[in-house]
Design an enzyme around this catalytic site. Structure first.
Site, PDB file in Angstrom:
ATOM      1  N   VAL A 172     -72.882 104.205  26.282  1.00 55.77           N
ATOM      2  CA  VAL A 172     -72.691 103.292  27.411  1.00 55.77           C
ATOM      3  C   VAL A 172     -74.030 102.685  27.815  1.00 55.77           C
ATOM      4  O   VAL A 172     -75.030 103.380  27.948  1.00 55.77           O
ATOM      5  CB  VAL A 172     -72.078 104.045  28.606  1.00 55.77           C
ATOM      6  CG1 VAL A 172     -72.032 103.148  29.847  1.00 55.77           C
ATOM      7  CG2 VAL A 172     -70.682 104.540  28.258  1.00 55.77           C
ATOM      8  N   SER A 181     -84.770 103.695  25.221  1.00 57.47           N
ATOM      9  CA  SER A 181     -83.930 103.124  26.277  1.00 57.47           C
ATOM     10  C   SER A 181     -82.805 102.283  25.685  1.00 57.47           C
ATOM     11  O   SER A 181     -83.046 101.265  25.041  1.00 57.47           O
ATOM     12  CB  SER A 181     -84.787 102.267  27.215  1.00 57.47           C
ATOM     13  OG  SER A 181     -83.969 101.458  28.034  1.00 57.47           O
ATOM     14  N   LYS A 236     -83.084  99.586  37.790  1.00 55.75           N
ATOM     15  CA  LYS A 236     -84.095  99.439  36.728  1.00 55.75           C
ATOM     16  C   LYS A 236     -83.437  99.123  35.389  1.00 55.75           C
ATOM     17  O   LYS A 236     -84.063  98.514  34.507  1.00 55.75           O
ATOM     18  CB  LYS A 236     -84.976 100.686  36.645  1.00 55.75           C
ATOM     19  CG  LYS A 236     -84.229 102.020  36.535  1.00 55.75           C
ATOM     20  CD  LYS A 236     -83.914 102.419  35.118  1.00 55.75           C
ATOM     21  CE  LYS A 236     -83.129 103.722  35.101  1.00 55.75           C
ATOM     22  NZ  LYS A 236     -82.795 104.179  33.733  1.00 55.75           N
TER      23      LYS A 236
END
EC number: 1.1.1.94
Length: 352
Positions: free
Chosen positions: A282, A257, A194
């Site tokens: 990251v 996100s 995803k």
């Protein structure tokens, strides 16, 4: 239980808060002495979770041995690229002290080079005499919202089906609900892939292509995830659940996100290196794009979004060329391939 969370990033910290709230004895491990000191002295982790106060019961250390020996349950909350080396060190400590633990990981990605899922990496570096079971915890769960006690639902699956009930029990709270899933492969693949789609959707957002385009990429992206995941042994129905469409929606539509934000920054003209540096965290979807593209070639699975994003990230094609490649693909049926996979999976009724 005595629980150690290995990793002081945003998600590891938010999970430590859940566990402390459930009255477990929680220790955190991190390599950054300044972060460890901040957690212990100020009860904050400002770089990752701004304006959040941590429970005073959470104690952080920079000594891995201390954290491992404290724990009955180890939560591995580090980037995928660090999982193998960390697990090796854990194994040495457990062997030296003849200790056995339950491991649950929350890393969402695939190991570069080997293309292994995270549970497979952990399994390679541990033995039955040191590890009771290896579990994954995944689903739509932004750390920022978990820390604020926003209602969250996730799923857990395991390698040997021994530890899932324990994981469910220790994490479950009135705002953090945990479902058991029997499909370890599907939960891990859904959580990993995803992130690829989230970068692509972020790029579309940054280019002001609108909600229609983003909805199309999310929907078609789910088909790609299901095609590859099923070829790798997952139950295709897993991708209709929390670790599939649930995690995909939250990752591909939210400013929380980092993968979505990375896509936006790339569309605004930043290089990949500049985008990652600006976030200071990251972006798992970058390495996962490379690994998933190589897996799609290995398994002979068509993944056009992943392929185009791979070219965009690593072959330096323009946004316009990437968009053209997606829109001008050969005419085809919407559900080609997926119906056949579902039929093959369920034709004998064994998976009903």
């Amino acid at each position: 239980m005595n629980i150690s969370v290995l990793g002081t990033g945003s998600f590891g910290t938010s999970l430590a808060m859940v566990l402390a709230g459930n009255r477990h004895d929680v220790m955190m491990y991190g390599r950054n002495e300044a972060v460890v000191d901040e957690i212990n002295s100020r009860h904050t982790n400002g770089h990752y979770l701004k304006d959040i106060t941590l429970p005073e019961e959470i104690y952080a250390v920079s000594n891995l041995e201390e954290a491992v020996l404290h724990a009955e349950l180890l939560v591995i909350a580090v980037p995928v690229k660090a999982v193998r080396s960390l697990t090796r060190d854990i194994q040495e400590i457990l062997l030296a002290h003849q200790k056995k633990v339950l491991i649950v990981h929350v890393a969402k990605g695939l190991e570069l080079g080997t293309h292994l899922r995270v549970s497979e990496v952990i399994e390679q570096e541990t033995t039955d005499e040191t590890v009771e079971d290896i579990c994954v915890l995944g689903g739509p769960s932004h750390a920022e919202e978990v820390a604020l006690k926003s209602p969250t639902t996730v799923s857990t699956a395991s390698l040997h089906n021994k530890g899932v009930e324990t994981v469910q029990d220790v994490f479950m709270s009135k705002y953090f609900r945990v479902y058991i899933n029997e499909d370890l492969i599907g939960v891990e693949i859904g959580g990993a892939l995803k992130n690829i789609i989230a970068i692509a959707v972020g790029a579309l957002h940054g280019l002001n292509f609108g909600d229609n385009a983003k909805a199309a990429i999310i929907t078609r992206g789910l088909q790609e995830i299901a095609r590859l995941g099923t070829k790798m042994g997952a139950d295709p129905l897993t991708f209709l659940g929390l670790s599939g469409i649930g995690d995909l929606i939250v990752t591909a539509t939210s400013q929380h996100s980092r993968n979505f934000r990375c896509g936006i920054m790339l569309a605004e003209g930043l290089s990949l290196e500049e985008a990652e540096a600006k976030m200071g965290m990251v972006v798992e979807g970058v390495n996962t794009t490379r690994a998933a593209y190589e897996l799609s070639e290995e398994y002979g699975v068509e993944m056009p979004i992943t392929k185009v994003l791979h070219q965009y990230l690593f072959d330096d094609i323009s946004e316009e060329e990437a968009f053209y490649k997606l829109m001008m693909r050969e005419k085809t049926s919407e559900s080609i391939g997926l119906k056949e996979l579902l039929h093959e999976q369920y034709k004998d009724g064994s998976n009903q």
